[in-house]
Design an enzyme around this catalytic site. Structure first.
Site, PDB file in Angstrom:
ATOM      1  N   THR A  16       0.804  -1.165   0.075  1.00 20.20           N
ATOM      2  CA  THR A  16      -0.006   0.055   0.001  1.00 20.20           C
ATOM      3  C   THR A  16       0.894   1.131  -0.144  1.00 20.20           C
ATOM      4  O   THR A  16       2.208   1.099  -0.326  1.00 20.20           O
ATOM      5  CB  THR A  16      -0.907   0.081   1.215  1.00 20.20           C
ATOM      6  N   LYS A  69       3.595   2.268  -4.141  1.00 23.16           N
ATOM      7  CA  LYS A  69       2.877   1.494  -5.451  1.00 23.16           C
ATOM      8  C   LYS A  69       3.681   1.792  -6.542  1.00 23.16           C
ATOM      9  O   LYS A  69       3.578   0.854  -7.652  1.00 23.16           O
ATOM     10  CB  LYS A  69       1.601   2.025  -5.474  1.00 23.16           C
ATOM     11  N   ASN A  91       0.297  -3.941  -6.789  1.00 22.31           N
ATOM     12  CA  ASN A  91      -0.033  -4.022  -5.320  1.00 22.31           C
ATOM     13  C   ASN A  91       0.200  -5.361  -4.827  1.00 22.31           C
ATOM     14  O   ASN A  91       0.143  -5.799  -3.496  1.00 22.31           O
ATOM     15  CB  ASN A  91      -1.151  -3.459  -4.858  1.00 22.31           C
TER      16      ASN A  91
END
Lengths: 308, 308
Positions: A69, A73, A94
């Site tokens: 997260t 990214k 992710n």
């Protein structure tokens, strides 16, 4: 009670900074349990700039993979040995798996939503898509829809240049695609609606706890009667757009199916495991439970902060 | 179901090579659960020479600590910032906690046995100790007994020099202690027995699956009637020595109490948590269950090996 913690237990991480409100690893661990996998997923706070050292540690310890997260990214992409093309195009990696010392990255947001739309029985092949918003998930969702044969994509966004960036990306992969970017005005909404088979709502408008909502929903009344309206928002269960579409008898989907299918896709990506359709209800329960836990945690942290 | 896997979940490892038959982390995880701790312990195979890289990775990932089995028990010591003195003396560090980037090492074998002896109600202070065997756990157990006021220690071992090494170590810490090393012959056993308040059996003689046992147990009959006989072996539950001592009505302890108390000491060392006396039965059940799992695993691995 979990009884197996042996030398075959696979270790995965959820990384980011902060992770105080993260609940993905609670959900992942339940998925592992449902699939009877000998694996554990744990949170690790990794600060901006620490990714290379983190990756080295993962390799050293035989870690199987990790979820990403904020704020990593984009930073993860140049560190991967392989990245799924759409995920690279839209900078939306992710999930990373580590195989034979190589890092393989993928983003599963788009896939999750498209799997949910397929689950609903809506025929994507040949459909005309209207995307509302050009945020982080719009590009990946549009690309997955095109991959399954959507014939045209119109993207409406307050800032048109962001929508244009996505249509340009899409045309790289799908040269014959009709892809249009436009400003999100009531006029454009109303002129596009009669031509749309599938509306995908990707903005935060109508989300619980966020400011703002669509002021005028008349464009929903102009959609064809076989149209489907999908929203990335799951809280509330029915945004004003979904409620209006449902009242008209249209096929509607909220963001829960996207989340559940992301978990299915995650299990396939990391472990090669197919969770069957009987898993959907369990998946939804797990997600809702994790969200309640997150709310409780947020409330606790807020109280703690206030009492300082 | 374990529901909490959040940013506060503490990660610990059990390391060694091989770990195919290791069951410590199954036991540790159950202890965490009993104490309602948000922590997980996982196996990681760390090969000889890889300790420094492993430690660096632990620090990078915020790992709270680790347990050590073969082949790292001595190698870990120079890598620690602090080591409990007896554990350094007898090269028996098997638990490491990481606090503020510093490694703190300790061995808990000796402490586990001495806590078990105390639990039995035997008065250690002023007692005369007879140690049988001079293996890895003899020194640490003897040192802990001296720490609690044992007045003399006699160590019998087939190879006398190993016993002497321990008595020399003990005298460094306890200058007024009467410490004697002797060859383990029937004659010496019989001459020492009448003077011993506490016998600690530290050899593998009588252990299930191992060759060899004491051929002559007459020395047990020569122990004072208030003597206590403790064995590090827990399988069988009663070794021939313990059976003979029990038949005489002496206080006896097998190695299970040592294992259970090592877990109690581990919880105190890593988390500062005191497991109360009501934990003892749960701890024993957990240990036995883990051992059954180890047997099953060993059988499976043996079958796998045979079918290749």
């Amino acid at each position: 009670m979990r009884v197996k913690y042996d030398v075959d237990t696979q270790l995965l991480f959820q990384i980011g900074d902060p992770l105080d409100h993260a609940c993905a690893c609670t959900i992942h661990n339940r998925m592992y349990e449902l699939a009877n996998l000998n694996a554990v997923n744990l949170n690790v706070v990794v600060k901006k700039g620490e990714l290379p050292a983190f990756i080295q540690s993962c390799k050293q310890l035989g870690v199987k993979g990790f979820d990403i997260t904020m704020p990593h990214k984009s930073d993860i992409i140049p560190l991967c040995d392989e990245v799924e093309p759409f995920s690279r195009e839209f900078s939306c990696v992710n999930h990373v798996k580590i195989r034979d010392g190589k890092l393989i990255g993928v983003g599963l947001d788009g896939l999750g939503m498209v799997m949910a739309i397929e689950d609903s029985g809506f025929p994507i092949y040949g459909s005309k898509v209207l995307m509302l918003g050009a945020g982080a998930v719009s590009g990946p969702i549009a690309a997955e829809l095109c991959q399954r044969g959507a014939s045209s994509v119109v993207i409406l966004n307050r800032t048109v240049s962001k929508a244009e960036k996505i249509t340009i990306s899409l045309k790289k992969y799908f040269p014959t695609l009709q892809a249009t970017a436009m400003s999100m005005t009531l006029e454009n909404l109303c002129s596009c609606a009669p031509e749309a088979d599938l509306v995908v709502q990707c903005t935060s408008l109508g989300m619980s706890g966020h400011q703002g909502d669509y002021e005028d929903l008349t464009f929903i009344d102009l959609l064809p009667k076989d149209a489907c309206v999908a929203d990335v928002i799951f809280n509330p269960e029915r945004t004003s757009i979904l409620a209006r579409a449902e009242a008209r008898g249209l096929r509607v989907l909220n963001g829960m199916g996207m989340l559940v299918n992301q978990e299915k896709a995650m299990m396939k990506f990391h472990f090669g495991v197919d969770l069957g359709p009987e898993f959907a209800l369990e998946g939804e329960e797990t997600l809702l439970m994790a969200l309640v836990m997150r709310q409780l945690r947020t409330r606790r942290l807020t109280r703690k902060g206030a009492s300082k």
